[in-house]
Scaffold this motif. Structure first.
Motif, PDB file in Angstrom:
ATOM      1  N   GLY A  33      38.684  38.636  37.405  1.00 52.35           N
ATOM      2  CA  GLY A  33      38.380  39.762  38.272  1.00 52.35           C
ATOM      3  C   GLY A  33      39.423  40.102  39.316  1.00 52.35           C
ATOM      4  N   ALA A  34      40.487  39.286  39.423  1.00 47.83           N
ATOM      5  CA  ALA A  34      41.507  39.526  40.454  1.00 47.83           C
ATOM      6  C   ALA A  34      42.419  40.680  40.051  1.00 47.83           C
ATOM      7  N   PHE A  35      42.889  41.417  41.058  1.00 49.50           N
ATOM      8  CA  PHE A  35      43.850  42.483  40.801  1.00 49.50           C
ATOM      9  C   PHE A  35      44.776  42.652  42.003  1.00 49.50           C
ATOM     10  N   LEU A  36      45.947  43.182  41.721  1.00 47.27           N
ATOM     11  CA  LEU A  36      46.982  43.391  42.724  1.00 47.27           C
ATOM     12  C   LEU A  36      47.343  44.864  42.760  1.00 47.27           C
ATOM     13  N   LEU A  37      47.407  45.420  43.959  1.00 44.58           N
ATOM     14  CA  LEU A  37      47.925  46.767  44.183  1.00 44.58           C
ATOM     15  C   LEU A  37      49.133  46.606  45.084  1.00 44.58           C
ATOM     16  N   HIS A  38      50.206  47.360  44.819  1.00 42.29           N
ATOM     17  CA  HIS A  38      51.368  47.204  45.692  1.00 42.29           C
ATOM     18  C   HIS A  38      52.154  48.496  45.804  1.00 42.29           C
ATOM     19  N   GLU A  39      52.842  48.591  46.910  1.00 43.77           N
ATOM     20  CA  GLU A  39      53.809  49.648  47.192  1.00 43.77           C
ATOM     21  C   GLU A  39      55.079  48.935  47.614  1.00 43.77           C
ATOM     22  N   SER A  40      56.119  49.657  47.901  1.00 45.38           N
ATOM     23  CA  SER A  40      57.394  49.005  48.203  1.00 45.38           C
ATOM     24  C   SER A  40      57.333  48.121  49.445  1.00 45.38           C
ATOM     25  N   GLN A  41      56.503  48.456  50.414  1.00 43.07           N
ATOM     26  CA  GLN A  41      56.449  47.708  51.674  1.00 43.07           C
ATOM     27  C   GLN A  41      55.093  47.049  51.939  1.00 43.07           C
ATOM     28  N   GLY A  42      54.282  46.918  50.903  1.00 44.70           N
ATOM     29  CA  GLY A  42      52.983  46.311  51.121  1.00 44.70           C
ATOM     30  C   GLY A  42      52.263  45.998  49.833  1.00 44.70           C
ATOM     31  N   GLY A  46      42.826  41.896  45.543  1.00 48.11           N
ATOM     32  CA  GLY A  46      41.378  42.031  45.533  1.00 48.11           C
ATOM     33  C   GLY A  46      40.772  41.319  44.342  1.00 48.11           C
ATOM     34  N   ARG A  47      39.445  41.303  44.344  1.00 44.57           N
ATOM     35  CA  ARG A  47      38.736  40.651  43.234  1.00 44.57           C
ATOM     36  C   ARG A  47      37.365  41.291  43.134  1.00 44.57           C
ATOM     37  N   VAL A  48      36.898  41.462  41.899  1.00 43.08           N
ATOM     38  CA  VAL A  48      35.542  41.944  41.655  1.00 43.08           C
ATOM     39  C   VAL A  48      34.822  40.895  40.815  1.00 43.08           C
ATOM     40  N   VAL A  49      33.681  40.454  41.318  1.00 42.53           N
ATOM     41  CA  VAL A  49      32.815  39.524  40.601  1.00 42.53           C
ATOM     42  C   VAL A  49      31.421  40.136  40.599  1.00 42.53           C
ATOM     43  N   ALA A  50      30.872  40.302  39.405  1.00 43.44           N
ATOM     44  CA  ALA A  50      29.576  40.969  39.229  1.00 43.44           C
ATOM     45  C   ALA A  50      29.654  42.352  39.878  1.00 43.44           C
ATOM     46  N   ASP A  51      28.810  42.643  40.854  1.00 45.46           N
ATOM     47  CA  ASP A  51      28.830  43.969  41.482  1.00 45.46           C
ATOM     48  C   ASP A  51      29.381  43.926  42.907  1.00 45.46           C
ATOM     49  N   GLU A  52      30.185  42.898  43.199  1.00 51.20           N
ATOM     50  CA  GLU A  52      30.718  42.729  44.547  1.00 51.20           C
ATOM     51  C   GLU A  52      32.241  42.626  44.522  1.00 51.20           C
ATOM     52  N   ALA A  53      32.894  43.358  45.410  1.00 51.67           N
ATOM     53  CA  ALA A  53      34.355  43.336  45.517  1.00 51.67           C
ATOM     54  C   ALA A  53      34.760  42.646  46.810  1.00 51.67           C
ATOM     55  N   GLU A  54      35.815  41.858  46.718  1.00 50.27           N
ATOM     56  CA  GLU A  54      36.366  41.197  47.892  1.00 50.27           C
ATOM     57  C   GLU A  54      37.807  41.638  48.089  1.00 50.27           C
ATOM     58  N   LEU A  55      38.115  42.085  49.281  1.00 51.38           N
ATOM     59  CA  LEU A  55      39.500  42.336  49.657  1.00 51.38           C
ATOM     60  C   LEU A  55      40.009  40.990  50.174  1.00 51.38           C
ATOM     61  N   ALA A  79      38.740  52.401  45.176  1.00 52.05           N
ATOM     62  CA  ALA A  79      38.641  53.083  43.881  1.00 52.05           C
ATOM     63  C   ALA A  79      38.631  52.080  42.727  1.00 52.05           C
ATOM     64  N   GLU A  80      39.520  51.099  42.767  1.00 55.90           N
ATOM     65  CA  GLU A  80      39.584  50.097  41.699  1.00 55.90           C
ATOM     66  C   GLU A  80      38.306  49.267  41.652  1.00 55.90           C
ATOM     67  N   ALA A  81      37.795  48.881  42.815  1.00 50.14           N
ATOM     68  CA  ALA A  81      36.567  48.092  42.868  1.00 50.14           C
ATOM     69  C   ALA A  81      35.400  48.879  42.269  1.00 50.14           C
ATOM     70  N   ALA A  82      35.273  50.137  42.637  1.00 52.63           N
ATOM     71  CA  ALA A  82      34.200  50.971  42.090  1.00 52.63           C
ATOM     72  C   ALA A  82      34.362  51.139  40.582  1.00 52.63           C
ATOM     73  N   ALA A  83      35.598  51.348  40.126  1.00 52.99           N
ATOM     74  CA  ALA A  83      35.856  51.507  38.692  1.00 52.99           C
ATOM     75  C   ALA A  83      35.497  50.243  37.911  1.00 52.99           C
ATOM     76  N   ARG A  84      35.593  49.098  38.570  1.00 55.94           N
ATOM     77  CA  ARG A  84      35.247  47.819  37.929  1.00 55.94           C
ATOM     78  C   ARG A  84      33.772  47.474  38.073  1.00 55.94           C
ATOM     79  N   GLY A  85      32.992  48.379  38.635  1.00 60.26           N
ATOM     80  CA  GLY A  85      31.548  48.196  38.699  1.00 60.26           C
ATOM     81  C   GLY A  85      31.003  47.603  39.984  1.00 60.26           C
ATOM     82  N   ALA A  86      31.815  47.473  41.007  1.00 56.29           N
ATOM     83  CA  ALA A  86      31.324  46.917  42.275  1.00 56.29           C
ATOM     84  C   ALA A  86      30.465  47.945  43.009  1.00 56.29           C
TER      85      ALA A  86
END
Length: 137
Positions: A33-42, A46-55, A79-86
């Motif tokens: 359930g883990a995922f990474l979002l990145h930009e050049s300076q940041g 995050g992680r989604v487990v069942a219907d809950e997302a954690e930053l 957006a990613e958390a919602a798309a994954r069902g959180a």
């Protein structure tokens, strides 16, 4: 971003909580359930487990703060958390991190709990952790 690059940026952004080494990023990113979002300076982890997302962590290079990077990454997380069902999202933040608290409350997060003295600074000072949540649906 590579785990080494994530660790280097994290170290520039945090002393409390302690910055993560590359191995911690590797382990977390390999968890379900883990995922990474990145930009050049940041980046945001995050992680989604069942219907809950954690930053898990959000880091923006100190010289690039207040330019919308954190806001963009946070919007991507929601957006990613919602798309994954959180249905809900939560995070933990140091009570004295006023910039992060402002970002999260502007995005609709609200304080749901407090862990007293949770973070230990290198100088021995202790800081509370705030637990923030928000609905995604």
């Amino acid at each position: 971003m590579t785990p080494d690059a994530l660790a280097a940026l994290h170290a520039r952004c945090f002393t409390t909580p302690p910055p993560w080494p590359a191995a911690e990023f590797i382990a977390t990113l390999s968890s379900p359930g883990a995922f990474l979002l990145h930009e050049s300076q940041g980046f945001l982890l995050g992680r989604v487990v069942a219907d809950e997302a954690e930053l898990i962590t959000l880091a923006t290079a100190p010289e690039a703060r207040r330019q919308g990077i954190g806001r963009s990454l946070l919007a991507g997380f929601l957006a990613e958390a919602a798309a994954r069902g959180a249905a809900t999202a939560f995070l933990e933040v140091a009570a004295d991190n006023t910039g992060a608290l402002a970002l999260y409350t502007q995005a609709g997060f609200a304080v749901q709990g407090r862990r007293r003295g949770y973070y230990h600074a290198p100088d021995g000072r202790r800081t509370d952790a705030l637990i923030l949540t928000r609905a995604l649906v």
